[in-house]
Design a protein around this motif. Structure first.
Motif, PDB file in Angstrom:
ATOM      1  N   GLY A   8       0.763  -1.227   0.000  1.00  0.00           N
ATOM      2  CA  GLY A   8       0.000   0.000   0.000  1.00  0.00           C
ATOM      3  C   GLY A   8       0.798   1.282   0.000  1.00  0.00           C
ATOM      4  N   ARG A   9       2.015   1.268  -0.545  1.00  0.00           N
ATOM      5  CA  ARG A   9       2.811   2.496  -0.595  1.00  0.00           C
ATOM      6  C   ARG A   9       2.151   3.551  -1.467  1.00  0.00           C
ATOM      7  N   VAL A  10       2.356   4.802  -1.103  1.00  0.00           N
ATOM      8  CA  VAL A  10       1.882   5.929  -1.890  1.00  0.00           C
ATOM      9  C   VAL A  10       3.108   6.758  -2.266  1.00  0.00           C
ATOM     10  N   THR A  11       3.317   6.955  -3.578  1.00  0.00           N
ATOM     11  CA  THR A  11       4.450   7.759  -4.043  1.00  0.00           C
ATOM     12  C   THR A  11       3.957   8.813  -5.022  1.00  0.00           C
ATOM     13  N   GLU A  12       4.702   9.882  -5.127  1.00  0.00           N
ATOM     14  CA  GLU A  12       4.392  10.950  -6.074  1.00  0.00           C
ATOM     15  C   GLU A  12       4.821  10.530  -7.483  1.00  0.00           C
ATOM     16  N   PRO A  13       4.209  11.121  -8.507  1.00  0.00           N
ATOM     17  CA  PRO A  13       4.605  10.813  -9.879  1.00  0.00           C
ATOM     18  C   PRO A  13       6.090  11.113 -10.119  1.00  0.00           C
ATOM     19  N   TRP A  26       3.824   6.174 -10.585  1.00  0.00           N
ATOM     20  CA  TRP A  26       3.480   6.526  -9.206  1.00  0.00           C
ATOM     21  C   TRP A  26       2.698   5.386  -8.591  1.00  0.00           C
ATOM     22  N   SER A  27       2.596   5.397  -7.263  1.00  0.00           N
ATOM     23  CA  SER A  27       1.834   4.389  -6.526  1.00  0.00           C
ATOM     24  C   SER A  27       0.761   5.087  -5.714  1.00  0.00           C
ATOM     25  N   PHE A  31      -2.460   0.059  -5.817  1.00  0.00           N
ATOM     26  CA  PHE A  31      -2.029  -0.065  -7.210  1.00  0.00           C
ATOM     27  C   PHE A  31      -0.796   0.777  -7.504  1.00  0.00           C
ATOM     28  N   SER A  32      -0.020   0.290  -8.453  1.00  0.00           N
ATOM     29  CA  SER A  32       1.111   1.009  -9.017  1.00  0.00           C
ATOM     30  C   SER A  32       0.682   1.428 -10.422  1.00  0.00           C
ATOM     31  N   TYR A  33       0.854   2.699 -10.773  1.00  0.00           N
ATOM     32  CA  TYR A  33       0.359   3.239 -12.037  1.00  0.00           C
ATOM     33  C   TYR A  33       1.493   3.662 -12.964  1.00  0.00           C
TER      34      TYR A  33
END
Length: 56
Positions: A8-13, A26-27, A31-33
């Motif tokens: 569930g990591r959240v990263t910036e583009p 990004w994440s 999901f990883s996008y």
């Protein structure tokens, strides 16, 4: 493109452009996008921003 991710990591583009293609990764939780296009970078950045806003 979206793919499930663990943790569930959240990263910036992040710009990962290569070979004449504009690519952003990004994440966002589960999901990883990836956004990949041959359009100009400002247009892709606008798409990513709109997509992230709509996905909230």
């Amino acid at each position: 493109m979206a793919e499930p991710q663990q943790g569930g990591r959240v990263t910036e583009p992040k710009d990962v452009s290569s070979g004449g293609f504009s690519m952003v990764h990004w994440s966002g939780g589960a999901f990883s996008y990836w956004a990949i296009s041959d359009m100009e970078r400002p247009e892709l950045d606008d798409f990513v921003a709109r997509f992230r806003k709509a996905a909230v």
